[in-house]
Design an enzyme around this catalytic site. Structure first.
Site, PDB file in Angstrom:
ATOM      1  N   GLU A  61      39.601 -16.065  16.980  1.00 43.06           N
ATOM      2  CA  GLU A  61      40.097 -16.011  18.488  1.00 43.06           C
ATOM      3  C   GLU A  61      41.490 -15.972  18.614  1.00 43.06           C
ATOM      4  O   GLU A  61      42.064 -15.045  19.415  1.00 43.06           O
ATOM      5  CB  GLU A  61      39.860 -17.547  19.004  1.00 43.06           C
ATOM      6  CG  GLU A  61      40.203 -17.788  20.377  1.00 43.06           C
ATOM      7  CD  GLU A  61      40.292 -19.321  20.711  1.00 43.06           C
ATOM      8  OE1 GLU A  61      41.317 -20.015  20.782  1.00 43.06           O
ATOM      9  OE2 GLU A  61      39.246 -19.959  21.105  1.00 43.06           O
ATOM     10  N   ASP A 122      33.001 -15.096  21.277  1.00 40.88           N
ATOM     11  CA  ASP A 122      34.100 -15.001  22.085  1.00 40.88           C
ATOM     12  C   ASP A 122      35.252 -14.348  21.719  1.00 40.88           C
ATOM     13  O   ASP A 122      35.445 -13.051  22.365  1.00 40.88           O
ATOM     14  CB  ASP A 122      34.596 -16.082  22.965  1.00 40.88           C
ATOM     15  CG  ASP A 122      35.302 -16.972  21.974  1.00 40.88           C
ATOM     16  OD1 ASP A 122      34.936 -16.923  20.621  1.00 40.88           O
ATOM     17  OD2 ASP A 122      36.226 -17.845  22.292  1.00 40.88           O
TER      18      ASP A 122
END
Length: 395
Positions: A61, A122
Site C-alpha cells: 500500500e 487495493d
C-alpha cells in the site's frame, strides 16, 4: 443550528486572514508536501518506510500510494525508483506471474524479504492505475505492459463471482472467503475513479461488473450514512445475498473507512454514480459539524461517533465536504491539517513518538487535491496540474 454553526465557523476562518481558496500551481512549481514526504519516508532505492506498524517493514500500500504521488508531482525519477523496488522486491520481478506481497521487511532470521506473500488488492489497483497513467502521460509503454501483466493476476486471483453480487474485488487472494457462503469485503479498496479507468483500459475484463458490485458495497454496506472498515457479504442462495456486519471487526468504521469518504469526495461530479455514493455517506457530516473535528471511530449500526480523529482524518475529509457543498467544514479541516502537519513531521523523528506516516499520506491525498495538484476526470483519468503545460517536456 447547522446553518448558524457554519456561519460562525466560516467567520472565524475569514478573520484568520488566511486565503480560503488555493491557486492552481504553476507547471514547474515543486510540490513541497511531496518533497518533504519523499525526503522523510522514501529511500534512495525507492523503498517507502514506516508504512507498516511493524518496525523495519514496508507495505505494498505504501509503495503504491507513493507511486501515485510521484506521478502527481511529475517526479519521474522517483516514480521509476519506487516501481523498480516494488517490482523487484514485492513481485519477484515478474508482475505477470506474482502479485506483490503486501508486507516486506526484516525477518526473525535477519533476512530482508517478503514476510507475508498474501497480496492487498487495493495496493494492486493503485499500482496498476499509476502505471497506466504514467504510460498515458509520459508515453512509457513499459509501464503499460507491467500494468496489464499485474491486472491479469488481479483478475485471476482477486476477483470472485459472488451470488447476487457478481464480479467482486476481494481484499486479497487468501483469507477472505469464510465458511457458510460468507465473504469479507473492504469498502475502502474500491475507489470509483480507479475502477472507471480500469474498465476503459481493459474493456474485456471484469471491471464493469466489479464497478457495479463496488457501488452496491458502498451504498448498501454503509449504515446511518457511515462507512465500515470491513463488511460481510453472505450468499443466501445461488443467486442472492445480503450485506452483514463483519464478524471480526464488528460495528466499526475508522482508519480504513476514512478513505471511503476521501475517494467519494475526489470522484468527479460528472461520474453518474458520484451523487449516489455521497448520498449514502452523509453521516460523517452529522458527526463532524458540532465540534468541527471528525470522530476517530464510528458505529455504522447505531450512527454514533467516538473520540477525535487525527489530523489525517481532517485532511481526508476536505474533498468530501467540498463535494457535499460544505466549504466551511472543508476549510476548517484544511486549517487543522496544515496546522498540525509540520509539527507532526518534526515530532515523528523522535523514536519515542508514533509515526505520522498515515496522517501525512492522507494529507497528500486530501490537501494535494485541495491545492489543485490533481483531479480525477469522470472517466477516471488523472488530471495533474502539470499536464497541459508540462506533459511534452523531457524529464
Amino acid at each position: 443550528m447547522a446553518s448558524l454553526l457554519s456561519r460562525g465557523l466560516l467567520a472565524l476562518l475569514l478573520l484568520s486572514g488566511l486565503p480560503v481558496q488555493a491557486a492552481t500551481p504553476a507547471c514547474d512549481a515543486p510540490w513541497a508536501m511531496w518533497n518533504t514526504f519523499a525526503a522523510r519516508w522514501v529511500q534512495a532505492d525507492g523503498r517507502v518506510l514506516e508504512s507498516s506498524l511493524k518496525a523495519n517493514h514496508s507495505t505494498s500500500e505504501g509503495q503504491a500510494y507513493a507511486l501515485f504521488f510521484a506521478l502527481v508531482a511529475n517526479d519521474r525519477e522517483r516514480f521509476a525508483q519506487i516501481w523498480r523496488w516494488s517490482r523487484e522486491n514485492l513481485a519477484g520481478n515478474q508482475p505477470g506471474k506474482m502479485l506483490p506481497g503486501w508486507l516486506w521487511g526484516q525477518g526473525t532470521d535477519g533476512s530482508w524479504q517478503v514476510q507475508d506473500r498474501n497480496s492487498a488488492s487495493d495496493a494492486d489497483l493503485w499500482f496498476a492505475y499509476a502505471l497506466l497513467e504514467a504510460d498515458r502521460l509520459w508515453k512509457n509503454p513499459g509501464y503499460r505492459a507491467d500494468a496489464q501483466a499485474l491486472l491479469g493476476q488481479v483478475k485471476a486471483q482477486e476477483v470472485a463471482e459472488l451470488p447476487g453480487l457478481g464480479p467482486t474485488l476481494l481484499p486479497g487472494p487468501v483469507g477472505y472467503v469464510q465458511p457458510d457462503h460468507l465473504w469479507r469485503l473492504n469498502p475502502s479498496y474500491v475507489p470509483l475513479p480507479l475502477l472507471r479507468r480500469l474498465a476503459a483500459a481493459d474493456p474485456q475484463g471484469p471491471w464493469k461488473g466489479v464497478l457495479q458490485s463496488s457501488l452496491r458495497l458502498l451504498r448498501e454496506g454503509a449504515g446511518n450514512g457511515l462507512a465500515a472498515d470491513w463488511v460481510g457479504y453472505r450468499g443466501t442462495s445461488a443467486k442472492a445475498g445480503v450485506f452483514t456486519r463483519d464478524a471480526s471487526t464488528g460495528d466499526l468504521g475508522s482508519y480504513d473507512a476514512i478513505r471511503v469518504y476521501l475517494w467519494a469526495g475526489m470522484t468527479d461530479p460528472g461520474d453518474p454514480q458520484a451523487a449516489a455514493v455521497l448520498s449514502a455517506l452523509q453521516g460523517m457530516t452529522r458527526l463532524t459539524a458540532p465540534s468541527g473535528v471528525p470522530p476517530e471511530k464510528v458505529a455504522p449500526g447505531t450512527g454514533a461517533g467516538q473520540g477525535s480523529g487525527p489530523f489525517g482524518f481532517s485532511a481526508a475529509l476536505v474533498p468530501y465536504f467540498m463535494a457535499n457543498g460544505q466549504p466551511w467544514l472543508a476549510e476548517l479541516q484544511e486549517r487543522r491539517a496544515r496546522r498540525e502537519l509540520d509539527a507532526a513531521v518534526q515530532g515523528s523523528r523522535d523514536p519515542a513518538l508514533p509515526s505520522v506516516y498515515y496522517d501525512y499520506m492522507l494529507s497528500l491525498f486530501g490537501l494535494g487535491w485541495h491545492d489543485q495538484r490533481y483531479r480525477f476526470a469522470a472517466n477516471g483519468q488523472l488530471k495533474p496540474s502539470w499536464e497541459s503545460e508540462c506533459s511534452a517536456k523531457a524529464p
